[in-house]
Structure formats: C-alpha cells, structure tokens
Design an enzyme around this catalytic site. Sequence first.
Site, PDB file in Angstrom:
ATOM      1  N   LYS A  12     -24.915   3.538 -11.007  1.00  0.00           N
ATOM      2  CA  LYS A  12     -25.939   3.226 -11.411  1.00  0.00           C
ATOM      3  C   LYS A  12     -25.837   4.088 -13.245  1.00  0.00           C
ATOM      4  O   LYS A  12     -24.724   4.307 -13.558  1.00  0.00           O
ATOM      5  CB  LYS A  12     -26.907   4.436 -10.822  1.00  0.00           C
ATOM      6  CG  LYS A  12     -27.070   5.747 -11.243  1.00  0.00           C
ATOM      7  CD  LYS A  12     -27.048   7.147 -12.528  1.00  0.00           C
ATOM      8  CE  LYS A  12     -26.825   8.084 -12.380  1.00  0.00           C
ATOM      9  NZ  LYS A  12     -26.749   8.868 -13.489  1.00  0.00           N
ATOM     10  N   PRO A  98     -15.782   5.182 -11.903  1.00  0.00           N
ATOM     11  CA  PRO A  98     -15.120   6.576 -12.392  1.00  0.00           C
ATOM     12  C   PRO A  98     -15.758   7.930 -11.756  1.00  0.00           C
ATOM     13  O   PRO A  98     -17.035   7.808 -11.962  1.00  0.00           O
ATOM     14  CB  PRO A  98     -14.950   6.703 -13.158  1.00  0.00           C
ATOM     15  CG  PRO A  98     -15.473   5.159 -13.954  1.00  0.00           C
ATOM     16  CD  PRO A  98     -16.071   4.188 -12.741  1.00  0.00           C
ATOM     17  N   ALA A 100     -16.996  12.268 -11.811  1.00  0.00           N
ATOM     18  CA  ALA A 100     -18.042  13.059 -12.756  1.00  0.00           C
ATOM     19  C   ALA A 100     -17.740  12.303 -14.004  1.00  0.00           C
ATOM     20  O   ALA A 100     -17.132  12.258 -15.722  1.00  0.00           O
ATOM     21  CB  ALA A 100     -16.630  14.182 -13.394  1.00  0.00           C
ATOM     22  N   ALA A 101     -18.476  11.004 -14.781  1.00  0.00           N
ATOM     23  CA  ALA A 101     -18.379   9.898 -15.150  1.00  0.00           C
ATOM     24  C   ALA A 101     -20.064   9.514 -15.963  1.00  0.00           C
ATOM     25  O   ALA A 101     -20.418   9.511 -17.024  1.00  0.00           O
ATOM     26  CB  ALA A 101     -18.327   8.574 -14.275  1.00  0.00           C
ATOM     27  N   GLY A 102     -21.222  10.453 -15.139  1.00  0.00           N
ATOM     28  CA  GLY A 102     -22.113  10.142 -15.215  1.00  0.00           C
ATOM     29  C   GLY A 102     -23.038   8.453 -14.855  1.00  0.00           C
ATOM     30  O   GLY A 102     -23.980   8.135 -14.772  1.00  0.00           O
ATOM     31  N   LEU A 103     -21.758   7.934 -13.694  1.00  0.00           N
ATOM     32  CA  LEU A 103     -22.380   6.535 -13.261  1.00  0.00           C
ATOM     33  C   LEU A 103     -23.343   7.155 -11.350  1.00  0.00           C
ATOM     34  O   LEU A 103     -23.198   6.377 -10.805  1.00  0.00           O
ATOM     35  CB  LEU A 103     -21.186   5.808 -13.181  1.00  0.00           C
ATOM     36  CG  LEU A 103     -20.921   5.613 -13.695  1.00  0.00           C
ATOM     37  CD1 LEU A 103     -19.455   4.546 -14.817  1.00  0.00           C
ATOM     38  CD2 LEU A 103     -22.132   4.298 -15.114  1.00  0.00           C
ATOM     39  N   GLY A 104     -23.206   8.442 -10.805  1.00  0.00           N
ATOM     40  CA  GLY A 104     -23.355   8.295  -9.717  1.00  0.00           C
ATOM     41  C   GLY A 104     -22.855   8.531  -8.466  1.00  0.00           C
ATOM     42  O   GLY A 104     -22.537   8.067  -7.177  1.00  0.00           O
ATOM     43  N   GLY A 105     -21.474   7.807  -9.424  1.00  0.00           N
ATOM     44  CA  GLY A 105     -20.712   7.647  -7.821  1.00  0.00           C
ATOM     45  C   GLY A 105     -20.480   8.109  -6.476  1.00  0.00           C
ATOM     46  O   GLY A 105     -20.776   7.879  -5.670  1.00  0.00           O
ATOM     47  N   SER A 107     -22.824  10.754  -5.493  1.00  0.00           N
ATOM     48  CA  SER A 107     -24.336  10.096  -4.867  1.00  0.00           C
ATOM     49  C   SER A 107     -24.625   9.232  -4.465  1.00  0.00           C
ATOM     50  O   SER A 107     -24.803   9.288  -3.003  1.00  0.00           O
ATOM     51  CB  SER A 107     -25.017  10.302  -5.859  1.00  0.00           C
ATOM     52  OG  SER A 107     -25.523  11.827  -7.220  1.00  0.00           O
ATOM     53  N   ASP A 140     -29.480  13.217  -7.307  1.00  0.00           N
ATOM     54  CA  ASP A 140     -29.143  11.120  -7.053  1.00  0.00           C
ATOM     55  C   ASP A 140     -29.263  10.959  -6.073  1.00  0.00           C
ATOM     56  O   ASP A 140     -28.445   9.680  -6.453  1.00  0.00           O
ATOM     57  CB  ASP A 140     -28.322  11.489  -8.897  1.00  0.00           C
ATOM     58  CG  ASP A 140     -28.443  11.635 -10.102  1.00  0.00           C
ATOM     59  OD1 ASP A 140     -29.588  11.580 -10.081  1.00  0.00           O
ATOM     60  OD2 ASP A 140     -27.024  11.336 -10.381  1.00  0.00           O
TER      61      ASP A 140
HETATM   62  O1  C5P Z   1     -28.515  17.965  -8.122  1.00  0.00           O
HETATM   63  P1  C5P Z   1     -27.314  18.251  -8.546  1.00  0.00           P
HETATM   64  O2  C5P Z   1     -26.677  19.065  -7.459  1.00  0.00           O
HETATM   65  O3  C5P Z   1     -26.758  16.841  -8.468  1.00  0.00           O
HETATM   66  O4  C5P Z   1     -26.734  18.659  -9.779  1.00  0.00           O
HETATM   67  C1  C5P Z   1     -25.956  19.734  -9.914  1.00  0.00           C
HETATM   68  C2  C5P Z   1     -26.314  20.566 -11.428  1.00  0.00           C
HETATM   69  O5  C5P Z   1     -26.670  19.195 -12.366  1.00  0.00           O
HETATM   70  C3  C5P Z   1     -26.891  21.010 -10.716  1.00  0.00           C
HETATM   71  O6  C5P Z   1     -26.782  22.767  -9.714  1.00  0.00           O
HETATM   72  C4  C5P Z   1     -27.468  21.831 -11.861  1.00  0.00           C
HETATM   73  O7  C5P Z   1     -27.040  22.767 -12.783  1.00  0.00           O
HETATM   74  C5  C5P Z   1     -28.062  20.612 -12.931  1.00  0.00           C
HETATM   75  N1  C5P Z   1     -29.162  19.756 -12.943  1.00  0.00           N
HETATM   76  C6  C5P Z   1     -30.755  20.393 -13.241  1.00  0.00           C
HETATM   77  N2  C5P Z   1     -31.432  19.819 -13.385  1.00  0.00           N
HETATM   78  C7  C5P Z   1     -31.640  17.967 -12.669  1.00  0.00           C
HETATM   79  C8  C5P Z   1     -30.482  17.821 -12.246  1.00  0.00           C
HETATM   80  C9  C5P Z   1     -29.691  18.213 -11.973  1.00  0.00           C
HETATM   81  O8  C5P Z   1     -30.708  21.735 -14.705  1.00  0.00           O
HETATM   82  N3  C5P Z   1     -32.619  17.834 -12.709  1.00  0.00           N
END
Ligand code: C5P
Length: 293
Positions: A12, A98, A100-105, A107, A140
């Site tokens: 994503k 990839p 730890a990319a911000g691409l939601g892999g 999730s 995500d």
């Molecule tokens: O929900 P998830 O486990 O993906 O979130 C990872 C980390 O990102 C959380 O522990 C939090 O530090 C941060 N986060 C946040 N607010 C969100 C989503 C994630 O602060 N809405």
Amino acid sequence: MTSSLVLRTPAKINPVLEVLGPRPDGYHELRLVFQAVALYDELVFEKAAEGVALEIPESPAPLAADDSNLVVKAARLFLREIGKGAGGVRIRLQKNIPLAAGLGGGSSDAAAALRGLDELFQTHAAPGTLLDLAARLGSDVPFFLYGGTGLGEGRGEKITPWEEGFEFHLVLVKPAAGLSTPAVYRSGKACYTRGDRAGDFRQVLRQKDIRRMAEHLFNGLEPAAQFLLPETAELKEGLLKAGALGALVSGSGPTVFGLAEDADQARRIADRLEGGGRTVVATKAVSSGIQIL
Ligand code: C5P
C-alpha cells in the site's frame, strides 16, 4: 477438500496521512487514505497436523520466521480464536514487498494469513470477526482485508472502502536503510493537522486527474521521516527532477513514491532513480486486495 492454497497480497501507499494528535493509549489519532499497489507478496498454505510453521525462502536479513513474525502471530491468533481444533498449518512466504518500508508489507502478510487460514479450513468467519483480529495484530492490517482504496480512521484500523479509486501509475523508491514506525512517531517531528484533507482528496479522486491528485498529496509523518533519514528528502527531490508529477513519503517511510502520467513515464522515472542500493519499482494502483491464485 483443499489441503493447500496460494494467495497473493498487495503493498500500500498513503497519498494522504494526517496525524490529528496523540491518544491516551500511546497511539496517534489518524485520518489517512490507503491505496493498494501492484507489488505482491505470495503465501502458500498447507494443512499440517498441528502448530504453525513459517518458511521464508531467501529471507531478507532482518525478517525472522519465528514467533516474532506477524504472519506467525496472525496464524496463531486465528487458530486460537476461530480455527480451534482445525489442526496446524505450514506457511511459505515469498517476500517481494520491501521490509520496514512504509509499504505495509508485514501488515499485508498478516491479513493474508487470516484470510488464507479461513479459506484453508473453510471456517467462514464473519468479516467483522476477521477485521477485529486484524486490528489486534496492527493498525494497518484491517485495510488489507479490503484492498483497493479506503479511508482509515482511529489508529488507522477503522476502514471505509472508497469506490473512487482508479488505476494510476507510480514509482516506489526505497532507500537501503529502513525506518522504525514507533521511532518516526516518537521523533517529535510529526506535523499535526485537522483532518480535512482526506475528504478533499476523495473529491480529486472522483475527477481521475493525476495532476490534481499530485497537488493534494500530504503526509504529516514526512517531516519526521526526513529528519530521521535525510535521504528521503533527496529521493523526493530526485523523483520530482526525474519528472514525477508529485512525490511523498509513504506511511512512516522511508519509501518515497512519485506519481507518473502513464506506465511509460513511470518506467523512465524508475530508470533514473536506480542505483545506490535502492529498491525501485514502477507499479500502479489496483482496486483489488488479497487474491486466491
Ligand atoms: O499498530 P502498529 O503495531 O502497526 O503500530 C506500531 C507503532 O506505531 C505503535 O506502537 C506506535 O508507536 C505507532 N503508531 C502510532 N499511532 C498509530 C499507529 C502506529 O503511534 N495510529
């Protein structure tokens, strides 16, 4: 009776991500737009006598196939809550998205594990039940049970699917380094806004005008990602110089995506950005989500 199953599940981007502010539970209140893109991980599920075994052929270094993997967590949660007594599962995960990319892999893989096990064991879980398990696995994860285009609220886990998505082209550029999502939120550099941009973006989506879309990209986490990894700012600049109509850090980064006029331009931009250990992918938005192959 099916004893094995193959799924593919997309990455994503977030063309709009607004951080409204911190919440008492340690998370941040968000209003964001999710868009599935045509870059897929593949998961193969096979029934086993008991337990959950994960295999990741050619595992990218930091991705463990043990209990810390979100796919294993998802499978165990499913078997505990829905598939009691169903038996066990062996899962093979082919990573293309990839890490730890911000691409939601991660999730996306977790959502695919929930959907895959429900299909494999024919447990016919109600959609709301799978969404609830998904939200427990990560903010995500629920989006990937829908795919396509959607609005995320709350932590990002409350999804409203949108019909307005269309097949636009884009380039993903991920620097060699990754970024930790908690570190990005904790950096003190996120920009808090009111949350009206997602609605504006929906209007722009309806017009299917990629240039107007480019003007409406926004990510409140971008300053934080650029602070922690200045290369993301350079990549944004590089994408715009190479002709992208607009560019933005995706999610908590460090991937930067650039919008392109069409598939040819996306490929040309991708060629210009190659090198320096980066992962560069010319791809497109898709209206689908997890697919059974
Ligand atoms: O929900 P998830 O486990 O993906 O979130 C990872 C980390 O990102 C959380 O522990 C939090 O530090 C941060 N986060 C946040 N607010 C969100 C989503 C994630 O602060 N809405």
